[in-house]
Each structure stands twice: as structure tokens, then as C-alpha cells.
Design a protein around this motif. Structure first.
Motif, PDB file in Angstrom:
ATOM      1  N   VAL A 247       0.859  -1.180   0.000  1.00 52.07           N
ATOM      2  CA  VAL A 247       0.000   0.000   0.000  1.00 52.07           C
ATOM      3  C   VAL A 247       0.899   1.236   0.000  1.00 52.07           C
ATOM      4  O   VAL A 247       1.738   1.394   0.877  1.00 52.07           O
ATOM      5  N   VAL A 248       0.723   2.081  -1.004  1.00 49.39           N
ATOM      6  CA  VAL A 248       1.505   3.307  -1.112  1.00 49.39           C
ATOM      7  C   VAL A 248       0.624   4.460  -0.639  1.00 49.39           C
ATOM      8  O   VAL A 248      -0.465   4.664  -1.152  1.00 49.39           O
ATOM      9  N   ILE A 249       1.098   5.191   0.364  1.00 48.89           N
ATOM     10  CA  ILE A 249       0.312   6.256   0.972  1.00 48.89           C
ATOM     11  C   ILE A 249       1.120   7.545   0.968  1.00 48.89           C
ATOM     12  O   ILE A 249       2.280   7.555   1.367  1.00 48.89           O
ATOM     13  N   GLY A 250       0.488   8.623   0.541  1.00 49.59           N
ATOM     14  CA  GLY A 250       1.138   9.927   0.583  1.00 49.59           C
ATOM     15  C   GLY A 250       1.270  10.433   2.008  1.00 49.59           C
ATOM     16  O   GLY A 250       0.638   9.916   2.926  1.00 49.59           O
TER      17      GLY A 250
ATOM     18  N   GLN B  19       0.546  13.577   2.983  1.00 52.02           N
ATOM     19  CA  GLN B  19      -0.305  14.731   3.252  1.00 52.02           C
ATOM     20  C   GLN B  19      -1.774  14.333   3.124  1.00 52.02           C
ATOM     21  O   GLN B  19      -2.199  13.910   2.065  1.00 52.02           O
ATOM     22  N   PRO B  20      -2.547  14.469   4.197  1.00 55.39           N
ATOM     23  CA  PRO B  20      -3.976  14.139   4.102  1.00 55.39           C
ATOM     24  C   PRO B  20      -4.703  15.130   3.210  1.00 55.39           C
ATOM     25  O   PRO B  20      -4.348  16.292   3.141  1.00 55.39           O
ATOM     26  N   GLY B  21      -5.720  14.640   2.509  1.00 54.13           N
ATOM     27  CA  GLY B  21      -6.496  15.489   1.615  1.00 54.13           C
ATOM     28  C   GLY B  21      -7.984  15.215   1.729  1.00 54.13           C
ATOM     29  O   GLY B  21      -8.426  14.410   2.546  1.00 54.13           O
ATOM     30  N   ALA B  22      -8.763  15.849   0.881  1.00 57.39           N
ATOM     31  CA  ALA B  22     -10.222  15.808   0.968  1.00 57.39           C
ATOM     32  C   ALA B  22     -10.817  14.435   0.667  1.00 57.39           C
ATOM     33  O   ALA B  22     -11.895  14.128   1.143  1.00 57.39           O
ATOM     34  N   PHE B  23     -10.163  13.620  -0.137  1.00 49.45           N
ATOM     35  CA  PHE B  23     -10.733  12.320  -0.489  1.00 49.45           C
ATOM     36  C   PHE B  23     -10.505  11.288   0.612  1.00 49.45           C
ATOM     37  O   PHE B  23     -10.934  10.154   0.494  1.00 49.45           O
ATOM     38  N   ALA B  24      -9.820  11.658   1.662  1.00 49.33           N
ATOM     39  CA  ALA B  24      -9.526  10.770   2.795  1.00 49.33           C
ATOM     40  C   ALA B  24      -8.695   9.564   2.370  1.00 49.33           C
ATOM     41  O   ALA B  24      -8.695   8.540   3.028  1.00 49.33           O
ATOM     42  N   SER B  25      -7.966   9.684   1.270  1.00 51.39           N
ATOM     43  CA  SER B  25      -7.209   8.535   0.772  1.00 51.39           C
ATOM     44  C   SER B  25      -6.130   8.085   1.750  1.00 51.39           C
ATOM     45  O   SER B  25      -5.863   6.893   1.877  1.00 51.39           O
ATOM     46  N   GLN B  26      -5.535   9.022   2.459  1.00 48.57           N
ATOM     47  CA  GLN B  26      -4.504   8.637   3.423  1.00 48.57           C
ATOM     48  C   GLN B  26      -5.113   7.810   4.557  1.00 48.57           C
ATOM     49  O   GLN B  26      -4.632   6.734   4.897  1.00 48.57           O
ATOM     50  N   ARG B  27      -6.205   8.281   5.127  1.00 43.61           N
ATOM     51  CA  ARG B  27      -6.867   7.570   6.226  1.00 43.61           C
ATOM     52  C   ARG B  27      -7.407   6.225   5.759  1.00 43.61           C
ATOM     53  O   ARG B  27      -7.230   5.194   6.426  1.00 43.61           O
ATOM     54  N   LEU B  28      -8.044   6.201   4.594  1.00 44.72           N
ATOM     55  CA  LEU B  28      -8.620   4.958   4.092  1.00 44.72           C
ATOM     56  C   LEU B  28      -7.547   3.948   3.699  1.00 44.72           C
ATOM     57  O   LEU B  28      -7.731   2.742   3.871  1.00 44.72           O
ATOM     58  N   SER B  29      -6.431   4.432   3.195  1.00 41.32           N
ATOM     59  CA  SER B  29      -5.331   3.522   2.863  1.00 41.32           C
ATOM     60  C   SER B  29      -4.768   2.862   4.116  1.00 41.32           C
ATOM     61  O   SER B  29      -4.440   1.675   4.120  1.00 41.32           O
ATOM     62  N   MET B  30      -4.651   3.629   5.182  1.00 39.65           N
ATOM     63  CA  MET B  30      -4.200   3.057   6.459  1.00 39.65           C
ATOM     64  C   MET B  30      -5.199   2.022   6.962  1.00 39.65           C
ATOM     65  O   MET B  30      -4.815   0.972   7.483  1.00 39.65           O
ATOM     66  N   GLU B  31      -6.480   2.298   6.797  1.00 40.87           N
ATOM     67  CA  GLU B  31      -7.508   1.339   7.208  1.00 40.87           C
ATOM     68  C   GLU B  31      -7.394   0.058   6.383  1.00 40.87           C
ATOM     69  O   GLU B  31      -7.458  -1.042   6.929  1.00 40.87           O
ATOM     70  N   LEU B  32      -7.230   0.205   5.077  1.00 38.65           N
ATOM     71  CA  LEU B  32      -7.069  -0.966   4.205  1.00 38.65           C
ATOM     72  C   LEU B  32      -5.872  -1.795   4.638  1.00 38.65           C
ATOM     73  O   LEU B  32      -5.966  -3.014   4.793  1.00 38.65           O
ATOM     74  N   TYR B  33      -4.760  -1.152   4.869  1.00 39.23           N
ATOM     75  CA  TYR B  33      -3.545  -1.844   5.296  1.00 39.23           C
ATOM     76  C   TYR B  33      -3.790  -2.602   6.603  1.00 39.23           C
ATOM     77  O   TYR B  33      -3.421  -3.756   6.751  1.00 39.23           O
ATOM     78  N   GLY B  34      -4.425  -1.945   7.538  1.00 37.62           N
ATOM     79  CA  GLY B  34      -4.654  -2.566   8.834  1.00 37.62           C
ATOM     80  C   GLY B  34      -5.615  -3.735   8.800  1.00 37.62           C
ATOM     81  O   GLY B  34      -5.455  -4.705   9.532  1.00 37.62           O
TER      82      GLY B  34
END
Length: 104
Positions: A74-77, A79-94
Motif C-alpha cells: 500500500v503506497v500512501i502519501g 499529506q492528508p487530503g479531501a478524499f480521505a485517501s490517506q486515512r482509508l489507505s491506512m484502514e485498508l492496510y490494517g
């Protein structure tokens, strides 16, 4: 009934700048999807509003504990942004079932 098509990104990087878009997710998605770098035949950055309800209650992360047992990266940036991709990527990984997973 007329179809309503909504575009989820500005039409160009310049249009995003002019509109004052500062969110990193929107800027980078526009830079990729609205330039030669990411444009693809059949690539979609818009949706039919009338069909939105059919997918509105869907969850892309539903049952990842079952459906992602394979090795995962899982590649995560940073900087958090409006699409919540950073938070959701962490959730997916976990939540992913894989025992062989890496966070990049």
C-alpha cells in the motif's frame, strides 16, 4: 428525464489553479487524470448522477479481511487530503488479511 453528468475533477490543472483548488488529492488527481500522463481511452472522471444511488451504499473496503489474503503493498502519501485517501489507505492496510503486507 435529462441525464445529469457530474465531473469529479476540474477540467484541467490550470482550471483547478484558477478556481483556487488547494486540496492535494484533487490537485494530484487532476494532474494525473487530466493530462497525457494519465488519460486513457475510456478513462472516467465523471459519473451519471442518476446511477449514483446504486453505488452510494457500497463500501470498497467491505470484507478486505477476506478478499485480500495475497501479498499487498500500500503506497500512501504523507499529506492528508479531501478524499480521505490517506486515512482509508491506512484502514485498508490494517484490515487486509494478508500476512505479507508493506506500507510505503
Amino acid at each position: 428525464m435529462a441525464q445529469v453528468i457530474n465531473d469529479v475533477l476540474p477540467p484541467s490543472v490550470e482550471a483547478a489553479r484558477q478556481a483556487g483548488v488547494t486540496d492535494i488529492d484533487v490537485r494530484e488527481a487532476t494532474d494525473y487524470n487530466k493530462t497525457d500522463r494519465g488519460q486513457a481511452p475510456g478513462g472516467k472522471t465523471s459519473f451519471n448522477f442518476g446511477r449514483q444511488a446504486a453505488v452510494a451504499d457500497g463500501d470498497a473496503y467491505d470484507r478486505v479481511e477476506v478478499f485480500l489474503p495475497q501479498p499487498l503493498s500500500v503506497v500512501i502519501g504523507d499529506q492528508p487530503g479531501a478524499f480521505a485517501s490517506q486515512r482509508l489507505s491506512m484502514e485498508l492496510y490494517g484490515r487486509a488479511a494478508s500476512k505479507d503486507k508493506h506500507l510505503n
